[in-house]
Design a protein around this motif. Structure first.
Motif, mmCIF file in Angstrom:
data_model
loop_
_atom_site.group_PDB
_atom_site.id
_atom_site.type_symbol
_atom_site.label_atom_id
_atom_site.label_comp_id
_atom_site.label_asym_id
_atom_site.label_seq_id
_atom_site.Cartn_x
_atom_site.Cartn_y
_atom_site.Cartn_z
ATOM 1 N N VAL A 8 7.306 -1.143 -9.793
ATOM 2 C CA VAL A 8 7.007 -1.184 -8.354
ATOM 3 C C VAL A 8 5.954 -0.127 -8.006
ATOM 4 O O VAL A 8 4.990 -0.411 -7.272
ATOM 5 C CB VAL A 8 8.292 -0.990 -7.514
ATOM 6 C CG1 VAL A 8 7.969 -0.765 -6.045
ATOM 7 C CG2 VAL A 8 9.229 -2.172 -7.696
ATOM 8 N N ILE A 9 6.099 1.084 -8.530
ATOM 9 C CA ILE A 9 5.129 2.156 -8.271
ATOM 10 C C ILE A 9 3.747 1.762 -8.774
ATOM 11 O O ILE A 9 2.737 1.961 -8.086
ATOM 12 C CB ILE A 9 5.585 3.484 -8.922
ATOM 13 C CG1 ILE A 9 6.834 4.029 -8.239
ATOM 14 C CG2 ILE A 9 4.476 4.529 -8.941
ATOM 15 C CD1 ILE A 9 6.626 4.471 -6.802
ATOM 16 N N VAL A 10 3.686 1.179 -9.967
ATOM 17 C CA VAL A 10 2.402 0.756 -10.534
ATOM 18 C C VAL A 10 1.782 -0.343 -9.674
ATOM 19 O O VAL A 10 0.568 -0.330 -9.420
ATOM 20 C CB VAL A 10 2.582 0.306 -12.004
ATOM 21 C CG1 VAL A 10 1.338 -0.380 -12.523
ATOM 22 C CG2 VAL A 10 2.921 1.499 -12.882
ATOM 23 N N MET A 11 2.596 -1.285 -9.206
ATOM 24 C CA MET A 11 2.091 -2.346 -8.325
ATOM 25 C C MET A 11 1.536 -1.755 -7.021
ATOM 26 O O MET A 11 0.462 -2.156 -6.559
ATOM 27 C CB MET A 11 3.199 -3.357 -8.013
ATOM 28 C CG MET A 11 3.618 -4.197 -9.194
ATOM 29 S SD MET A 11 2.346 -5.320 -9.767
ATOM 30 C CE MET A 11 2.318 -6.507 -8.450
ATOM 31 N N LEU A 12 2.268 -0.813 -6.434
ATOM 32 C CA LEU A 12 1.792 -0.177 -5.193
ATOM 33 C C LEU A 12 0.485 0.581 -5.436
ATOM 34 O O LEU A 12 -0.418 0.546 -4.589
ATOM 35 C CB LEU A 12 2.867 0.764 -4.641
ATOM 36 C CG LEU A 12 4.113 0.084 -4.076
ATOM 37 C CD1 LEU A 12 5.177 1.118 -3.727
ATOM 38 C CD2 LEU A 12 3.767 -0.767 -2.867
ATOM 39 N N SER A 47 4.209 9.546 -13.857
ATOM 40 C CA SER A 47 4.565 10.510 -14.908
ATOM 41 C C SER A 47 6.023 10.932 -14.793
ATOM 42 O O SER A 47 6.727 11.039 -15.797
ATOM 43 C CB SER A 47 3.670 11.753 -14.824
ATOM 44 O OG SER A 47 2.365 11.438 -15.198
ATOM 45 N N GLY A 48 6.480 11.150 -13.587
ATOM 46 C CA GLY A 48 7.867 11.551 -13.371
ATOM 47 C C GLY A 48 8.855 10.476 -13.799
ATOM 48 O O GLY A 48 9.880 10.773 -14.421
ATOM 49 N N MET A 49 8.550 9.230 -13.496
ATOM 50 C CA MET A 49 9.462 8.155 -13.863
ATOM 51 C C MET A 49 9.470 7.925 -15.379
ATOM 52 O O MET A 49 10.520 7.662 -15.962
ATOM 53 C CB MET A 49 9.120 6.886 -13.097
ATOM 54 C CG MET A 49 9.412 7.045 -11.611
ATOM 55 S SD MET A 49 9.033 5.600 -10.652
ATOM 56 C CE MET A 49 10.614 4.786 -10.654
ATOM 57 N N PHE A 61 0.052 11.113 -5.542
ATOM 58 C CA PHE A 61 1.483 10.817 -5.534
ATOM 59 C C PHE A 61 1.821 9.743 -6.565
ATOM 60 O O PHE A 61 2.806 9.856 -7.294
ATOM 61 C CB PHE A 61 1.947 10.368 -4.140
ATOM 62 C CG PHE A 61 3.317 9.759 -4.150
ATOM 63 C CD1 PHE A 61 4.446 10.563 -4.232
ATOM 64 C CD2 PHE A 61 3.485 8.374 -4.114
ATOM 65 C CE1 PHE A 61 5.721 10.001 -4.267
ATOM 66 C CE2 PHE A 61 4.746 7.818 -4.154
ATOM 67 C CZ PHE A 61 5.868 8.628 -4.227
ATOM 68 N N PHE A 62 1.011 8.686 -6.621
ATOM 69 C CA PHE A 62 1.270 7.617 -7.581
ATOM 70 C C PHE A 62 1.186 8.138 -9.019
ATOM 71 O O PHE A 62 1.996 7.761 -9.868
ATOM 72 C CB PHE A 62 0.311 6.446 -7.387
ATOM 73 C CG PHE A 62 0.613 5.621 -6.167
ATOM 74 C CD1 PHE A 62 1.904 5.211 -5.872
ATOM 75 C CD2 PHE A 62 -0.397 5.242 -5.311
ATOM 76 C CE1 PHE A 62 2.188 4.442 -4.756
ATOM 77 C CE2 PHE A 62 -0.140 4.473 -4.191
ATOM 78 C CZ PHE A 62 1.156 4.075 -3.908
ATOM 79 N N MET A 63 0.240 9.017 -9.289
ATOM 80 C CA MET A 63 0.120 9.582 -10.643
ATOM 81 C C MET A 63 1.349 10.433 -10.983
ATOM 82 O O MET A 63 1.889 10.347 -12.090
ATOM 83 C CB MET A 63 -1.147 10.424 -10.765
ATOM 84 C CG MET A 63 -2.407 9.606 -10.859
ATOM 85 S SD MET A 63 -3.845 10.603 -11.224
ATOM 86 C CE MET A 63 -4.098 11.396 -9.663
#
Length: 180
Positions: free
Chosen positions: A124-128, A81-83, A75-77
């Motif tokens: 935020v996504i990268v931090m999570l 990519s989506g963002m 999901f994070f990957m």
């Protein structure tokens, strides 16, 4: 007068080239996000597919230990990519709205501001992801790639400042239009 025409032509050429490069990057990131998503779907049915999820990425060990942590890692990957893809989409929109006669428009300023917010969300996504990777390392000993966070928060700040400059440019431009 001749240098002004030459500058405008050069600037228009640069904007066209940037639009083309942005489209190429946008399509590439869309393909990457789609490939990861499809590979994930295949790996849900066939766990062996997690050995080569995307371009040699092997998440099979995480898949064997816990399916939900595997899903979260994928999901994070996909989210990253989506963002990034969405940021490029917004850049394409901004580049298509740039008018060399009146470059400061509220539409471009709003798009730039939106880009800064998406970059902040990407941070935020990268931090999570990094927190999750650290947790996985502690609990399972699996070393997962951590992503750099500084670039996203830095870019978000710079783009936000540029959007505020554009907003001020719109104000000055409209004041000048009223005085003429």
């Amino acid at each position: 007068m001749n240098t002004e025409v030459k500058t405008n032509t050069r600037t228009a050429l640069i904007l066209t080239v940037m639009r083309i490069v942005t489209w190429v990057a946008f399509i590439g990131l869309m393909i990457k996000a789609g490939a990861i998503l499809i590979s994930y779907g295949v790996s849900c049915v066939n766990p062996e597919a997690a050995r080569n999820l995307y371009m040699g990425l092997n998440l099979h060990t995480i898949r064997q230990i816990n399916f939900w942590h595997y899903t979260l890692s994928v999901f994070f990957m996909i989210a990253l990519s989506g963002m990034k893809t969405f940021v490029l989409f917004l850049v394409i929109k901004a580049l298509s709205k740039v008018n060399l006669v009146n470059p400061f428009t509220i539409g471009v300023a709003r798009i730039l501001e939106k880009i800064s917010y998406v970059l902040l969300g990407t941070w935020v996504i990268v931090m999570l992801n990094n927190v999750h990777a650290g947790w996985l390392l502690k609990r399972t000993g699996i070393l997962q790639e951590e992503w750099t966070t500084e670039e996203f928060i830095f870019m978000a700040g710079i783009v936000f400042i540029i959007s505020q400059v554009f907003k001020r440019g719109v104000e000055i431009q409209s004041e000048n239009d009223l005085t003429v």
